[in-house]
Design a protein around this motif. Structure first.
Motif, mmCIF file in Angstrom:
data_model
loop_
_atom_site.group_PDB
_atom_site.id
_atom_site.type_symbol
_atom_site.label_atom_id
_atom_site.label_comp_id
_atom_site.label_asym_id
_atom_site.label_seq_id
_atom_site.Cartn_x
_atom_site.Cartn_y
_atom_site.Cartn_z
ATOM 1 N N ASP A 613 0.834 -1.210 0.000
ATOM 2 C CA ASP A 613 0.000 0.000 0.000
ATOM 3 C C ASP A 613 0.867 1.258 0.000
ATOM 4 O OD1 ASP A 613 -2.198 -1.578 0.008
ATOM 5 O OD2 ASP A 613 -2.635 -1.367 2.146
ATOM 6 N N GLU A 614 1.947 1.244 0.779
ATOM 7 C CA GLU A 614 2.842 2.407 0.802
ATOM 8 C C GLU A 614 3.482 2.629 -0.554
ATOM 9 O OE1 GLU A 614 3.291 4.629 3.200
ATOM 10 O OE2 GLU A 614 1.694 3.580 4.289
ATOM 11 N N LEU A 615 3.807 1.524 -1.236
ATOM 12 C CA LEU A 615 4.391 1.642 -2.572
ATOM 13 C C LEU A 615 3.396 2.283 -3.536
ATOM 14 C CD1 LEU A 615 6.607 1.080 -4.634
ATOM 15 C CD2 LEU A 615 5.694 -1.243 -4.888
ATOM 16 N N LEU A 616 2.130 1.879 -3.467
ATOM 17 C CA LEU A 616 1.116 2.453 -4.349
ATOM 18 C C LEU A 616 0.935 3.946 -4.080
ATOM 19 C CD1 LEU A 616 -1.572 -0.391 -4.280
ATOM 20 C CD2 LEU A 616 -0.013 0.169 -6.136
ATOM 21 N N LYS A 617 0.980 4.360 -2.798
ATOM 22 C CA LYS A 617 0.870 5.783 -2.471
ATOM 23 C C LYS A 617 2.033 6.565 -3.071
ATOM 24 C CE LYS A 617 -1.499 5.028 1.965
ATOM 25 N NZ LYS A 617 -1.378 5.172 3.434
ATOM 26 N N GLU A 618 3.241 5.998 -2.971
ATOM 27 C CA GLU A 618 4.414 6.687 -3.510
ATOM 28 C C GLU A 618 4.317 6.810 -5.027
ATOM 29 O OE1 GLU A 618 7.952 8.677 -3.879
ATOM 30 O OE2 GLU A 618 6.742 8.286 -2.079
ATOM 31 N N VAL A 619 3.821 5.750 -5.685
ATOM 32 C CA VAL A 619 3.645 5.799 -7.138
ATOM 33 C C VAL A 619 2.657 6.903 -7.505
ATOM 34 C CG1 VAL A 619 2.701 4.536 -9.109
ATOM 35 C CG2 VAL A 619 4.274 3.401 -7.537
ATOM 36 N N ALA A 620 1.564 7.015 -6.733
ATOM 37 C CA ALA A 620 0.574 8.055 -7.002
ATOM 38 C C ALA A 620 1.197 9.444 -6.881
ATOM 39 C CB ALA A 620 -0.609 7.906 -6.043
ATOM 40 N N LYS A 621 2.020 9.656 -5.846
ATOM 41 C CA LYS A 621 2.672 10.963 -5.678
ATOM 42 C C LYS A 621 3.566 11.285 -6.877
ATOM 43 C CE LYS A 621 2.725 10.709 -0.607
ATOM 44 N NZ LYS A 621 3.591 10.595 0.586
ATOM 45 N N ARG A 622 4.328 10.294 -7.341
ATOM 46 C CA ARG A 622 5.239 10.548 -8.461
ATOM 47 C C ARG A 622 4.468 10.828 -9.746
ATOM 48 N NH1 ARG A 622 10.347 6.313 -7.624
ATOM 49 N NH2 ARG A 622 10.689 6.780 -5.408
ATOM 50 N N LEU A 623 3.333 10.143 -9.930
ATOM 51 C CA LEU A 623 2.533 10.414 -11.120
ATOM 52 C C LEU A 623 1.995 11.843 -11.098
ATOM 53 C CD1 LEU A 623 0.470 7.104 -11.452
ATOM 54 C CD2 LEU A 623 2.276 7.907 -12.962
ATOM 55 N N ILE A 624 1.486 12.267 -9.935
ATOM 56 C CA ILE A 624 0.936 13.621 -9.827
ATOM 57 C C ILE A 624 2.017 14.666 -10.077
ATOM 58 C CG2 ILE A 624 -0.097 15.249 -8.197
ATOM 59 C CD1 ILE A 624 -1.499 12.850 -6.912
ATOM 60 N N SER A 625 3.232 14.376 -9.582
ATOM 61 C CA SER A 625 4.315 15.356 -9.726
ATOM 62 C C SER A 625 4.798 15.484 -11.164
ATOM 63 C CB SER A 625 5.488 14.971 -8.811
ATOM 64 O OG SER A 625 6.078 13.763 -9.256
ATOM 65 N N ARG A 626 4.592 14.449 -11.992
ATOM 66 C CA ARG A 626 5.130 14.451 -13.357
ATOM 67 C C ARG A 626 4.088 14.827 -14.419
ATOM 68 N NH1 ARG A 626 10.745 12.995 -14.220
ATOM 69 N NH2 ARG A 626 11.507 12.406 -12.146
ATOM 70 N N LEU A 627 2.801 14.878 -14.048
ATOM 71 C CA LEU A 627 1.763 15.130 -15.047
ATOM 72 C C LEU A 627 1.097 16.488 -14.826
ATOM 73 C CD1 LEU A 627 0.171 11.570 -15.152
ATOM 74 C CD2 LEU A 627 1.602 12.618 -16.904
ATOM 75 N N ARG A 628 0.332 16.923 -15.828
ATOM 76 C CA ARG A 628 -0.314 18.226 -15.767
ATOM 77 C C ARG A 628 -1.633 18.123 -14.998
ATOM 78 N NH1 ARG A 628 -0.761 18.724 -22.118
ATOM 79 N NH2 ARG A 628 -1.664 16.679 -21.606
ATOM 80 N N GLU A 629 -2.148 19.294 -14.563
ATOM 81 C CA GLU A 629 -3.402 19.300 -13.821
ATOM 82 C C GLU A 629 -4.566 18.854 -14.691
ATOM 83 O OE1 GLU A 629 -4.196 23.008 -12.002
ATOM 84 O OE2 GLU A 629 -2.437 22.962 -10.671
ATOM 85 N N GLU A 630 -4.513 19.159 -15.989
ATOM 86 C CA GLU A 630 -5.636 18.800 -16.854
ATOM 87 C C GLU A 630 -5.630 17.319 -17.227
ATOM 88 O OE1 GLU A 630 -2.523 20.880 -19.547
ATOM 89 O OE2 GLU A 630 -3.329 21.028 -17.504
ATOM 90 N N ASP A 631 -4.561 16.589 -16.922
ATOM 91 C CA ASP A 631 -4.510 15.165 -17.198
ATOM 92 C C ASP A 631 -5.263 14.396 -16.103
ATOM 93 O OD1 ASP A 631 -2.940 15.636 -19.422
ATOM 94 O OD2 ASP A 631 -1.075 15.493 -18.265
ATOM 95 N N THR A 632 -5.962 13.367 -16.499
ATOM 96 C CA THR A 632 -6.701 12.517 -15.551
ATOM 97 C C THR A 632 -5.835 11.317 -15.182
ATOM 98 O OG1 THR A 632 -8.818 13.149 -16.507
ATOM 99 C CG2 THR A 632 -8.781 11.148 -15.177
ATOM 100 N N ILE A 633 -5.568 11.175 -13.872
ATOM 101 C CA ILE A 633 -4.756 10.064 -13.374
ATOM 102 C C ILE A 633 -5.681 9.199 -12.522
ATOM 103 C CG2 ILE A 633 -2.644 9.405 -12.197
ATOM 104 C CD1 ILE A 633 -1.792 12.361 -12.355
ATOM 105 N N ALA A 634 -5.720 7.885 -12.788
ATOM 106 C CA ALA A 634 -6.649 7.001 -12.075
ATOM 107 C C ALA A 634 -5.951 5.711 -11.691
ATOM 108 C CB ALA A 634 -7.877 6.696 -12.939
ATOM 109 N N ARG A 635 -6.367 5.218 -10.536
ATOM 110 C CA ARG A 635 -5.982 3.848 -10.135
ATOM 111 C C ARG A 635 -7.202 2.952 -10.359
ATOM 112 N NH1 ARG A 635 -5.874 1.258 -4.323
ATOM 113 N NH2 ARG A 635 -4.950 -0.768 -4.793
ATOM 114 N N LEU A 636 -7.037 1.975 -11.264
ATOM 115 C CA LEU A 636 -8.165 1.145 -11.656
ATOM 116 C C LEU A 636 -8.366 -0.037 -10.736
ATOM 117 C CD1 LEU A 636 -7.642 1.138 -15.511
ATOM 118 C CD2 LEU A 636 -8.874 2.778 -14.087
#
Length: 984
Positions: A613-636
């Motif tokens: 679970d901690e790994l998934l949270k870290e992945v989410a943080k890195r995705l948010i930091s590398r993508l734009r606000e208008e991009d949709t990021i989802a965990r399926l």
């Protein structure tokens, strides 16, 4: 109009109850009578239908068995003609090349057949029979053994040529064929018509089997030369009878009424050669009586069936063997299914009777008794001075007319009394209403504001001042919009416009006074004077702050992942549909990225779910930091993520973003005391270029992601139509595989294992081949992966074990002491039923467990090691050997290797192929051999293709090898061509 209360008669005093009870009793009695008749009819119909099914099945099975025998006769006749023509064309004289054995016999054999004759009968004619039949049997025996247990020729000189060869090698020198049932039955004396004849069932003490033989006399120019024969094992006939439904059973009996079956136990004295079959005893004496009766021509089928009153039975003749095939079942098994039907029918009758009775009671009460009770209560109230109008129905029937007359009378009385009290009550009512309204406004749990025509505040009730934390004087004569929050001022303008058009307004409003905010439901309505003009407005406010907070929380739960805070699958699909709609209108193109984390399951299983679970949270943080606000990021779900990149110009821009994401995953992640490296396989599809539909885009992205995984992971791949074609190809192969299983299109090839110390064959490895109906071989690399992923490999793998064990049994019966290796797939190894399946196959085929080797790969053992060890121990318990295939290419953990009960290591061909050119491979192979010898494990090298490799392995004490240097994989019938001695 006022309703009336009345007392309803209860229990047995009620007319409705009495009527319903009578109806219930009548329906139950009628239902039981009808149900009894229905069950008798149903029982007769069920028995008749089952009898018809049994007759059809008995006739079908008898016809199938008879047709099978006719086909076998035709094949045996064709073989007899071939032998006759060959002998007629050959001069039966040859030199005596064979030597007499110590027991006074002359014998010869090869991989296809064997021959025997007593030495005193060995002359030029019989020597020619040895030579002619040897070549002939090499051509005929593979065809004949496909349908028969064996195939032989016996001449009148006591010469026999038989395939398989075992019988000719074991028969005693003094054996007299004239006394054999399978020879006598075709001699001119016994068979003057020269027709093929089936023998009765007899015992062969060499084959150790009960069998019947098809014997065909062989004449050349009207001279009796001998006979050709084939044997049909009794056990094979019995096992060809399929099982039936509803406990249907089948049995065979001969023309004397003897039950035909395999004896359940053997006495100490083995039956002699040609011992006739005396039938088997069965526990059900009535079945034996039935068989005896059917065998008598004077007894009709109906009379015979009457001997089994508790059974349904029918027998059909098998003309070729003068047998009968009977199918039977117990009547109790057929009628058992009707028991539940009886119970349901009884319950249904009871329920219907109860419902009808209740319905009738309800109808009588509603339409008669209830109305009479109400009228009686109304008369009683009027007699006590209650002048209020009583509510009675005026249905146009007798009771309705009575109600109308009573209503008219009570109305006239009430009018006289009410006229006197009306004026007094009007004044008191007006005064009470004014006092109530004043208190209701002051103490209301809603905020109330009175304004003038321009919405200036004139009055605020205490509840609203308490909610806002203000004084009435501070807001007196202030505009109403002073209470609105700053961001709601545009709504104030809308309110003024709406009131001018419709004089009322309703909606949600955010109030603010100083630093306090709260959401309210605001309703504004006009107050009109006597002329109908608007004099004031009343504003009612309900606090909905809690509802707004709950809505926000519910929205968060409904559209966002709880663990990572990213959008969830539902929100992602909504955004994807919006992006597709925008691309349809030509606003922009977008890219869909679909990816999951490589080796996430291993990290999750090793470090625990909390670390995952901690790994998934870290992945989410890195995705948010590398993508734009208008991009949709989802965990399926799980470790699956998706990204919608809006406004993508071309694939180059999508590639740059995918590269950026992979760089974000490059840095290790700290999980507690552990530091792990992560990577992702990314699939990319571009819309509307690749597809313009939601499901197609998701499918394309998924295909691209799996292609990225197939290319080594930690990369990204764009969708192309080749991937779609590959998916279709995979589906085609899956369908063809299912057809191949049904149609038995698989073959087994065998690659020998050589002991290089004496160049002898010590074993074989089983290899699967798929031969399509058009005679094309499908490469294993093309279909093994599909079979593994679909689970079909389990069914194919079981077939391989069956066929391999039969091959091993044939090799041992020929005196060859060889082992046989079988590769297990991942799914097959993880099947809990594997030990049970192997044990059953070993028992049925008679294969020696000690000669069977199961090969498994290292990767199959590295998941749940405890479960793997338990599975290995279960297999070891059966006596088989275990080998680790492709050793050195996987984990190669020595600590695990100590725990696994393996007997053999196979060095992977990737280490052998570059010997002697690659010094590193030579060192690795030498180390593996030395380690295996220290651990008392056998070592086998595969992929040996040069003499230098053989010499290197010999010097390092690895003596068992296999590869194209010695032989490519061959079919079983081609193994005899190898120029190597088979270990015996």
């Amino acid at each position: 109009m006022k309703d009336v209360n009345f007392t309803k008669p209860s229990g047995t005093d009620s007319l409705g109850f009495k009527f319903a009870l009578v109806v219930f009793t009548a329906i139950v009695l009628a239902g039981f009578a009808i149900g009894y008749v229905v069950m008798l009819l149903q029982q007769d119909i069920a028995l008749q239908q089952q009898q018809q099914q049994i007759e059809q099945r008995a006739k079908r099975l008898a016809t199938q068995l008879n047709n099978d025998l006719v086909q076998k006769e035709q094949k045996a006749l064709a073989a007899n003609q071939v032998v006759m023509r060959k002998l007629a064309q050959t001069r039966l004289s040859a030199p005596l090349r064979l030597t007499e054995a110590a027991d006074g016999s002359v014998r010869s054999w090869d991989d296809y057949s064997g021959a025997f004759i007593a030495a005193n009968s060995y002359n030029g004619r019989t020597a020619a029979l040895f030579d002619v039949t040897a070549g002939l049997w090499q051509q005929l025996s593979p065809l004949m053994l496909h349908d028969f247990f064996n195939f032989y020729f016996i001449s009148k000189e006591q010469f026999i040529r038989i395939s398989p060869a075992d019988w000719a090698l074991q028969v005693e020198t003094g054996h007299d064929f004239q006394q054999d049932l399978f020879y006598q039955i075709a001699t001119p004396e016994q068979n003057p018509t020269r027709q093929p004849r089936w023998t009765p069932v007899y015992y062969d003490d060499i084959w150790k089997k009960w069998m019947t033989s098809l014997i065909i006399p062989l004449y050349i120019q009207d001279e009796f030369i001998g006979v050709t024969g084939v044997d049909y094992v009794l056990g094979d006939i019995l096992t060809s009878l399929p099982a039936g439904e509803l406990q249907q059973k089948a049995m065979l009996f001969d023309s004397q009424g003897q039950i035909i079956g395999l004896p359940t136990s053997q006495s100490d004295n083995e039956p002699a050669m040609n011992s006739p079959f005396a039938g088997v005893n069965i526990q059900n004496a009535a079945l034996q009586q039935y068989a005896t009766a059917v065998a008598k021509p004077t007894v009709s089928p109906a009379e015979a069936a009457a001997l089994l009153p508790e059974h349904l039975i029918y027998s059909a003749p098998v003309e070729r063997l003068a047998w009968h095939l009977a199918v039977y079942t117990e009547k109790t098994a057929v009628l058992a299914s009707l028991t539940q039907f009886r119970l349901k029918l009884l319950i249904t009758f009871l329920i219907v009777a109860l419902l009808v009775a209740l319905l009738l009671q309800f109808v009588v009460y509603q339409f008669m008794l209830k109305r009479l009770n109400r009228l009686s209560a109304a008369i009683n109230r009027l007699s006590r001075g209650d002048l209020q109008q009583i509510k009675l129905d005026h249905t146009p029937d007798e009771i309705g007319l009575l109600n109308q007359a009573f209503g008219s009378m009570s109305a006239e009385i009430a009018e006289l009394v009410n006229g006197l009290n009306a004026r007094i009550e009007e004044k008191e009512l007006a005064e009470r209403s004014a006092r109530k309204l004043s208190k209701a406004v002051s103490f209301s749990s809603s905020g109330i504001v009175l304004t003038d025509q321009r919405l200036n505040v004139e009055y605020i009730n205490p509840f609203l001042t308490e909610m806002l934390g203000c004084d009435t004087e501070q807001l007196q004569a202030q505009p109403l919009h002073r209470l609105f929050a700053e961001e709601m001022h545009h709504v104030g303008e809308e309110i003024m416009q709406t009131l001018g058009e419709r004089q009322h307004w309703r909606g949600d409003m955010l109030l603010q006074y100083q630093h306090k905010q709260l959401w309210v439901s605001l309703a504004i309505a006009p107050i009109r004077d006597e002329k109908g003009d608007i004099s004031n407005y009343v504003c009612a406010m309900q606090d909905i702050s809690f509802i707004k907070a709950s809505q926000k929380k519910m929205e968060q739960l409904a559209y966002y992942d709880v663990l990572t805070g990213l959008a969830n699958r539902s929100y992602f699909r909504d955004q994807l549909r919006k992006a597709i709609a925008m691309s349809h209108r030509g606003y922009y193109n977008f890219a869909l990225l679909y990816f999951d984390l490589d080796e996430f399951k291993r990290i999750n299983d090793t470090l625990g779910h909390d670390a995952g679970d901690e790994l998934l949270k870290e992945v989410a943080k890195r995705l948010i930091s590398r993508l734009r606000e208008e991009d949709t990021i989802a965990r399926l779900g799980g470790d699956e993520f998706a990204v919608i990149l809006s406004g993508i110009k071309d694939r180059g821009q999508a590639s740059a973003i995918a590269t950026n994401l992979q760089q974000a995953f490059a840095a290790p992640v700290k999980l507690g005391q552990h530091e792990v490296s992560i990577s992702a396989s990314i699939g990319i599809t571009v819309a509307p270029e690749d597809a313009a539909e939601e499901e197609l885009l998701l499918k394309h992205a998924d295909l691209a992601m799996y292609e990225a995984k197939a290319r080594g992971k930690n990369t990204f791949h764009f969708f192309s139509h080749d991937l779609n074609e590959a998916a279709k190809e995979r589906l085609l192969i899956e369908n063809q595989l299912r057809e191949a299983i049904r149609e038995h299109q698989f073959l087994l090839y065998y690659q020998p294992k050589i002991d290089i110390r004496d160049n002898s064959i010590v074993g074989y490895e089983t290899l699967l081949r798929w031969l399509r109906p058009d005679n094309t071989l499908v490469p294993p690399l093309r279909f093994i992966g599909v079979a593994e992923s679909t689970g079909l490999i389990v069914q194919i793998g079981e077939w391989i074990i069956w066929e391999a064990c039969r091959f091993l049994t044939r090799q041992h019966s020929r005196g060859f002491d060889v082992s046989l290796s079988i590769n297990l797939s991942v799914r097959q190894f993880n099947d809990d039923n594997l030990p049970e399946i192997v044990e059953r196959i070993l028992q049925r085929t008679g294969a020696k467990p000690s000669s069977l080797i199961f090969e498994i790969t290292e990767s199959m053992l590295m998941g749940d090691t405890d479960a793997a060890i338990n599975q290995l121990n279960q297999l070891k318990r059966l006596g088989v050997s275990l080998s680790i295939d492709d050793f050195g290419t996987g984990y190669s953990s020595l600590s695990y290797l100590k725990r696994f009960p393996v007997d053999e290591l196979k060095i992977d061909r990737s280490f052998v192929k570059d010997i002697p050119d690659d010094r590193n491979d030579m060192d690795i192979v030498a180390a593996i051999i030395a380690m295996a010898q220290k651990m008392n494990l056998r070592v086998v090298a595969e992929g040996v293709e040069t003499a230098e490799q053989v010499e290197f392995l010999r010097k390092n004490a690895c003596y068992q090898v296999q590869g194209y240097y010695f032989s490519m994989p061959l079919a079983e019938q081609e193994l005899s061509r190898l120029n190597y001695v088979v270990n015996s």
